[in-house]
Enzyme design. Structure first.
Site, PDB file in Angstrom:
ATOM      1  N   HIS A 369      14.538   1.739 -45.802  1.00  0.00           N
ATOM      2  CA  HIS A 369      13.284   1.237 -46.384  1.00  0.00           C
ATOM      3  C   HIS A 369      13.392   0.821 -47.841  1.00  0.00           C
ATOM      4  O   HIS A 369      12.374   0.504 -48.459  1.00  0.00           O
ATOM      5  CB  HIS A 369      12.182   2.287 -46.285  1.00  0.00           C
ATOM      6  CG  HIS A 369      11.720   2.572 -44.899  1.00  0.00           C
ATOM      7  ND1 HIS A 369      10.682   1.896 -44.302  1.00  0.00           N
ATOM      8  CD2 HIS A 369      12.159   3.463 -43.974  1.00  0.00           C
ATOM      9  CE1 HIS A 369      10.487   2.370 -43.085  1.00  0.00           C
ATOM     10  NE2 HIS A 369      11.380   3.316 -42.856  1.00  0.00           N
ATOM     11  N   LYS A 560      -1.449  -0.559 -54.572  1.00  0.00           N
ATOM     12  CA  LYS A 560      -0.156  -0.072 -54.077  1.00  0.00           C
ATOM     13  C   LYS A 560       0.322   0.963 -55.083  1.00  0.00           C
ATOM     14  O   LYS A 560      -0.288   1.112 -56.136  1.00  0.00           O
ATOM     15  CB  LYS A 560       0.861  -1.213 -53.971  1.00  0.00           C
ATOM     16  CG  LYS A 560       0.931  -2.093 -55.234  1.00  0.00           C
ATOM     17  CD  LYS A 560       1.929  -3.236 -55.107  1.00  0.00           C
ATOM     18  CE  LYS A 560       1.416  -4.409 -54.346  1.00  0.00           C
ATOM     19  NZ  LYS A 560       2.170  -4.729 -53.148  1.00  0.00           N
ATOM     20  N   ARG A 561       1.409   1.684 -54.755  1.00  0.00           N
ATOM     21  CA  ARG A 561       1.943   2.606 -55.752  1.00  0.00           C
ATOM     22  C   ARG A 561       2.258   1.840 -57.039  1.00  0.00           C
ATOM     23  O   ARG A 561       2.574   0.649 -57.001  1.00  0.00           O
ATOM     24  CB  ARG A 561       3.221   3.278 -55.219  1.00  0.00           C
ATOM     25  CG  ARG A 561       2.947   4.339 -54.170  1.00  0.00           C
ATOM     26  CD  ARG A 561       2.106   5.463 -54.712  1.00  0.00           C
ATOM     27  NE  ARG A 561       2.864   6.308 -55.602  1.00  0.00           N
ATOM     28  CZ  ARG A 561       3.257   7.550 -55.316  1.00  0.00           C
ATOM     29  NH1 ARG A 561       2.945   8.105 -54.161  1.00  0.00           N
ATOM     30  NH2 ARG A 561       3.952   8.256 -56.194  1.00  0.00           N
ATOM     31  N   LYS A 566       7.094  -3.433 -58.829  1.00  0.00           N
ATOM     32  CA  LYS A 566       5.926  -4.080 -58.213  1.00  0.00           C
ATOM     33  C   LYS A 566       5.145  -4.902 -59.239  1.00  0.00           C
ATOM     34  O   LYS A 566       4.278  -5.691 -58.888  1.00  0.00           O
ATOM     35  CB  LYS A 566       5.029  -3.024 -57.569  1.00  0.00           C
ATOM     36  CG  LYS A 566       5.693  -2.277 -56.408  1.00  0.00           C
ATOM     37  CD  LYS A 566       4.774  -1.201 -55.836  1.00  0.00           C
ATOM     38  CE  LYS A 566       5.451  -0.299 -54.815  1.00  0.00           C
ATOM     39  NZ  LYS A 566       5.519  -0.911 -53.462  1.00  0.00           N
ATOM     40  N   THR A 668       3.501  -3.751 -46.775  1.00  0.00           N
ATOM     41  CA  THR A 668       2.646  -3.761 -45.592  1.00  0.00           C
ATOM     42  C   THR A 668       1.206  -4.014 -46.022  1.00  0.00           C
ATOM     43  O   THR A 668       0.413  -4.539 -45.233  1.00  0.00           O
ATOM     44  CB  THR A 668       2.745  -2.418 -44.836  1.00  0.00           C
ATOM     45  OG1 THR A 668       2.746  -1.352 -45.794  1.00  0.00           O
ATOM     46  CG2 THR A 668       4.002  -2.342 -44.019  1.00  0.00           C
ATOM     47  N   LYS A 672      -2.040  -6.364 -44.496  1.00  0.00           N
ATOM     48  CA  LYS A 672      -3.425  -5.914 -44.309  1.00  0.00           C
ATOM     49  C   LYS A 672      -4.390  -6.845 -45.037  1.00  0.00           C
ATOM     50  O   LYS A 672      -5.460  -7.178 -44.523  1.00  0.00           O
ATOM     51  CB  LYS A 672      -3.577  -4.471 -44.799  1.00  0.00           C
ATOM     52  CG  LYS A 672      -2.751  -3.479 -43.980  1.00  0.00           C
ATOM     53  CD  LYS A 672      -2.599  -2.128 -44.671  1.00  0.00           C
ATOM     54  CE  LYS A 672      -1.441  -1.356 -44.052  1.00  0.00           C
ATOM     55  NZ  LYS A 672      -0.992  -0.219 -44.903  1.00  0.00           N
TER      56      LYS A 672
HETATM   57  C1  NBG Z   1       8.883   1.362 -48.631  1.00  0.00           C
HETATM   58  C2  NBG Z   1       9.118  -0.040 -49.204  1.00  0.00           C
HETATM   59  C3  NBG Z   1       8.052  -0.999 -48.716  1.00  0.00           C
HETATM   60  C4  NBG Z   1       7.967  -0.951 -47.209  1.00  0.00           C
HETATM   61  C5  NBG Z   1       7.758   0.473 -46.758  1.00  0.00           C
HETATM   62  C6  NBG Z   1       7.723   0.591 -45.256  1.00  0.00           C
HETATM   63  C7  NBG Z   1       9.969   3.448 -49.352  1.00  0.00           C
HETATM   64  C8  NBG Z   1      11.247   4.171 -49.560  1.00  0.00           C
HETATM   65  N1  NBG Z   1      10.039   2.187 -48.961  1.00  0.00           N
HETATM   66  O1  NBG Z   1       8.371  -2.297 -49.138  1.00  0.00           O
HETATM   67  O2  NBG Z   1       9.124  -0.002 -50.591  1.00  0.00           O
HETATM   68  O3  NBG Z   1       6.934  -1.764 -46.759  1.00  0.00           O
HETATM   69  O4  NBG Z   1       8.789   1.302 -47.227  1.00  0.00           O
HETATM   70  O5  NBG Z   1       8.865   0.047 -44.697  1.00  0.00           O
HETATM   71  O6  NBG Z   1       8.924   4.021 -49.535  1.00  0.00           O
END
Ligand code: NBG
Length: 830
Positions: A369, A560-561, A566, A668, A672
């Site tokens: 991920h 988002k975080r 980002k 993701t 949405k």
């Molecule tokens: C996160 C990514 C996102 C991705 C999500 C789900 C982690 C380690 N990774 O870009 O930063 O959409 O995973 O796949 O949290």
């Protein structure tokens, strides 16, 4: 035993689906389970009674399925994840059962408001962000598509912290989500598992003269599973969420107790329960803490033992374990599962190495991920071996055999051997969990096309060269049930009225909306839905922050975080530029805009916290400047979570997806937003690339360097100062921050941030600044033409079918797990 469960009967209070039976069930539960009369019950107790009534209907379906599933031939999926960010259950379960309106009627008969009761549910915040939410979307799709599946994880007593904003800064408050109990779970102490930790190993020879090893632990804890069935949409099938809670092996050490050492006796209990106490709040930042390793091993060990228990209960020999269970490793957090399954098969069940290894590799697959180096899990070997001495030995043996193979294939290439090794020996020794996951899996996937490409070309280059067939892509998806139907009922109704029902489980049907994209009346209805959602969000913003925003303004949202990659601060730079232009050039006009931010920063991530402070500081100045005449507003909505997200996506017009290309694995939230009719301003990063391909370049605001250009620029020696000096507006923006305008004259407050941008700028904000700001002007321009905007918005929704998590789950099922829906598995044998 014969199936004694009854089919749903509308007359049964316990299971009926009409308003009358629901109201009666509610009354019964309030009296018999909660123990209160209606008149004297609190709002919380009424929520509990309703949730209990819905749970009964859920359990009826679950019990039936367990019976069907209990056959040796049934293959299932075990989704191992340290995080599941499921969101509140009540509204979603009503939706999936198709009884939202019944429940609304039942409650209103009793003088109660369904929405208010739904709003009382605590969010189970058992995840950080995208990774945990993805796991939850996948459970929804697994259930909806009828694949037998269990999500295994940890029942953290405290989930992700609640965020409050004080003087513009984030502070963290403990998330006591279990304060009022949790209606949706059932404890299963009968399926408890014992987990060993620490200690040492002892070799011995068994009765047949075979060399074996026993693990003598330093301590032992018990895992108690808590089960929550997750019902699919419009079906009777469930996925099971099984979360482990840690308890002491014995509540008291009686020897200590008898010696009068009461506190000493309690100590072990406290230490054991610590394991599932709290979620580590880091998003993409590895934290090499012993407790975190213990958490990972704890849930992995319990889960693998649980799968073995199921094999045995169904009479399947362990030689066929991999035929019954397909194990998906959600990132490397559960990757010790490779060593644990080996240990169980070798030490406990006495299989030979080659056979155990074969079973393990066929059962496991791994999803990567992130490419961020700071997120990659690398445990110092001494720490790892002190917690898991037997696993360290097994990993060494896996590694020895694997590297022998490498040496055979690439004689003399020591560099390759060093890179592929599960043990990093370049300095102090580390266990590389990603390498363990790759070596132990038959399939490895990234989460978007670009990301999967980078996984093979940059992260696992040598592994890919050895075995390209092991690597694949499964682009992420999100569930349209929670994120469209539940969050945006107005839009769902309009779509139903236009193309008929059925699209929620076949999102390709949304394409039928294209025919209406240019229709003025339809556009008008479309805009009305968005307007209502914006008005609702404006009220929430007012209530939660005190800021008044204009529901007629463009809602430009980044939630988002908070992370430097980002680039929330790139968004802020644009806001300041716009502010400056509006102030100094009276002629400049802009469409009214509301810039909305939300997201948590890891508590130890200083720069992310400073970005939150910057957003709030800019908001304070801009929102209170009379010269701006409310043309722009800046809002930081505290405590972004699934519950709040459900009010945010439906109200968005512009979705900010502005990460440095190559850094966001998929994203993701981008999906949405777009499913709710927001247009994206974004870079060619993660799934943005595919979203743009689907919706059409003309319906997407693209800007910025590509991943390749980012690399080239870095390789050629990136100097952010060149951009600062080369762009007077950019210079003005940074100087404005530094002069203390947003910090009550404090010229030092934001220095760490601006200095970093000017001297390092790892995420190339300055390089992308001009393109971003110009693109924002195109957005402004496009928003002036409501018909054009509505058309683009409709086309975005119409073309988002690919990003349903149903598509993603089908791909995992067909290409990685080779699994069929339960119904077909049963049909196949009978
Ligand atoms: C996160 C990514 C996102 C991705 C999500 C789900 C982690 C380690 N990774 O870009 O930063 O959409 O995973 O796949 O949290």
């Amino acid at each position: 035993m014969a199936n004694k469960t009854t089919a749903p009967n509308p007359e049964h209070t316990r299971t009926g689906m009409n308003p009358g039976t629901l109201a009666a069930a509610f009354g019964d539960n309030l009296n018999f389970v909660i123990g209160r009369p209606l008149e004297l019950s609190s709002a919380e107790q009424r929520y509990q009674a309703l949730a209990q009534s819905v749970r009964d209907r859920l359990m009826q379906r679950w019990v039936k399925q367990v019976e069907l599933q209990n056959r040796p031939e049934i293959r299932d999926v075990a989704y191992l994840s340290a995080e599941f960010l499921v969101g509140p259950h009540l509204g979603n379960t009503l939706l999936n059962l198709g009884i939202t309106e019944s429940a609304r009627a039942a409650m209103s008969e009793l003088g109660l408001d369904l929405e208010a009761l739904i709003g009382l549910e605590e969010e189970p915040g058992l995840g950080n962000g995208g990774l945990g939410r993805l796991a939850a979307c996948y459970l929804d799709s697994l259930a909806t598509l009828g694949y037998p599946a269990t999500g295994y994880g940890i029942r953290y007593e405290f989930g992700i912290f609640d965020q409050i904003i004080r003087d513009g800064w984030q502070s963290e408050v403990t998330d006591k989500w279990l304060r009022h109990g949790n209606v949706w779970e059932i404890a299963r102490p009968e399926f408890a598992q014992v987990v060993k930790l620490g200690g040492h190993t002892e070799p011995y020879t068994d009765d047949n003269g075979i060399y074996r090893v026993r693990w003598v632990p330093g301590r032992v804890v018990v895992g108690i599973p808590y089960d929550t069935p997750i019902l699919g949409y419009g079906v009777d099938t469930c996925a099971l969420l099984r979360l482990w809670s840690a308890e002491a092996a014995q509540s008291f050490d009686f020897e200590d107790f008898n010696r009068g050492d009461y506190y000493g006796a309690v100590e072990d209990k406290v230490a054991s329960e610590t394991i599932s106490k709290v979620l580590y709040p880091n998003d993409e930042q590895f934290e090499g803490k012993r407790l975190r390793l213990e958490q990972q091993y704890f849930f992995v060990c319990c889960s693998i033992k649980d799968m073995i228990r199921l094999c045995q209960r169904r009479g399947l020999p362990l030689e066929r374990f991999h035929e019954m269970h397909r194990i998906q490793l959600n990132d490397t957090h559960p990757s010790v599962a490779v060593a644990e399954l080996m240990r169980q098969l070798l030490d406990k069940h006495e299989l030979a190495w080659d056979q155990a290894w074969d079973i393990t590799r066929q059962a496991m697959s791994y999803t990567n991920h992130t490419l961020l180096p700071e997120a990659l899990e690398k445990w110092p070997l001494p720490l790892f071996a002190s917690v898991l001495p037997r696993h360290a030995e097994i990993i060494f043996e896996i590694n020895r055999r694997f590297l022998d193979e490498v040496r055979q294939r690439f004689p003399g290439d020591d560099g390759k051997v060093a890179r592929l090794s599960i043990i990093d020996e370049s300095g102090e020794k580390y266990v590389r969990m990603a390498n363990l996951a790759v070596v132990g899996s038959h399939a490895v996937n990234g989460v978007a096309e670009l990301h999967s490409e980078l996984v093979t070309s940059q992260l696992f280059t040598d592994f890919h060269q050895m075995d390209p067939g092991r690597f694949t892509n499964v682009t992420n998806g999100v569930t349209p049930r929670r994120f469209v139907a539940l969050s945006n009922p107005g839009l769902a109704r309009l779509i139903d009225d236009t193309i008929g029902p059925g699209w929620l489980t076949d999102m390709s049907r949304l394409r039928e909306l294209e025919a209406h994209a240019g229709d003025a009346a339809f556009q008008e209805a479309w805009r009305r839905v968005k307007q209502d959602n914006k008005t609702r969000l404006a009220r929430i913003i007012q209530a939660r922050t005190g800021v008044t925003v204009d529901p007629g303004s463009l809602f430009d949202i980044q939630v988002k975080r908070i992370h430097e990659y980002k680039r929330q601060h790139l968004n802020v730079l644009n806001i300041i530029a716009l502010y400056q232009r509006l102030k100094h050039d009276g002629q400049v006009s802009t469409m009214p805009r509301t810039f909305l931010f939300g997201g948590k920063a890891a508590p130890g991530y200083y720069m992310a916290k400073l970005i939150i402070k910057l957003i709030n500081s800019v908001a304070e100045v801009v929102n209170n400047d009379p010269e701006i005449r409310d043309l722009i507003k800046v809002v930081f909505l505290p405590d972004y979570n699934v519950k709040h997200a459900q009010n945010i996506y439906p109200a968005a017009e512009l979705s900010e997806q502005i990460s440095t290309a190559g850094k966001e694995a998929s994203g993701t939230g981008n999906m949405k937003f777009s499913m709710n009719g927001a247009l994206t301003i974004g870079t060619l990063d993660g799934a943005n690339v595919e979203i743009r391909e689907e919706v059409g370049a003309e319906n997407f605001f693209l800007f910025g360097l590509t991943a390749e250009q980012v690399q080239q620029l870095k390789a050629s020696g990136y100097n952010p100062m060149d951009y600062y000096h080369g762009d007077p507006e950019l210079k003005g923006v940074i100087d404005l921050i530094n002069c203390g305008l947003f910090s009550h004259g404090d010229t030092q407050l934001f220095r760490p941030l601006t200095d970093h941008l000017l001297n390092h700028d790892n995420y190339l904000l300055l390089a992308d600044y001009r393109a971003y700001v110009d693109c924002q002007q195109q957005v402004d321009h496009a928003f002036r033409d409501p018909a054009h905007w509505a058309r683009m918005s409709i086309l975005n929704v119409a073309r988002m079918g690919k990003f349903s998590s149903d598509r993603a789950i089908r791909e995992y099922a067909d290409r990685i797990w080779q699994i069929q829906p339960l119904e077909r598995q049963i049909g196949v044998q009978s």
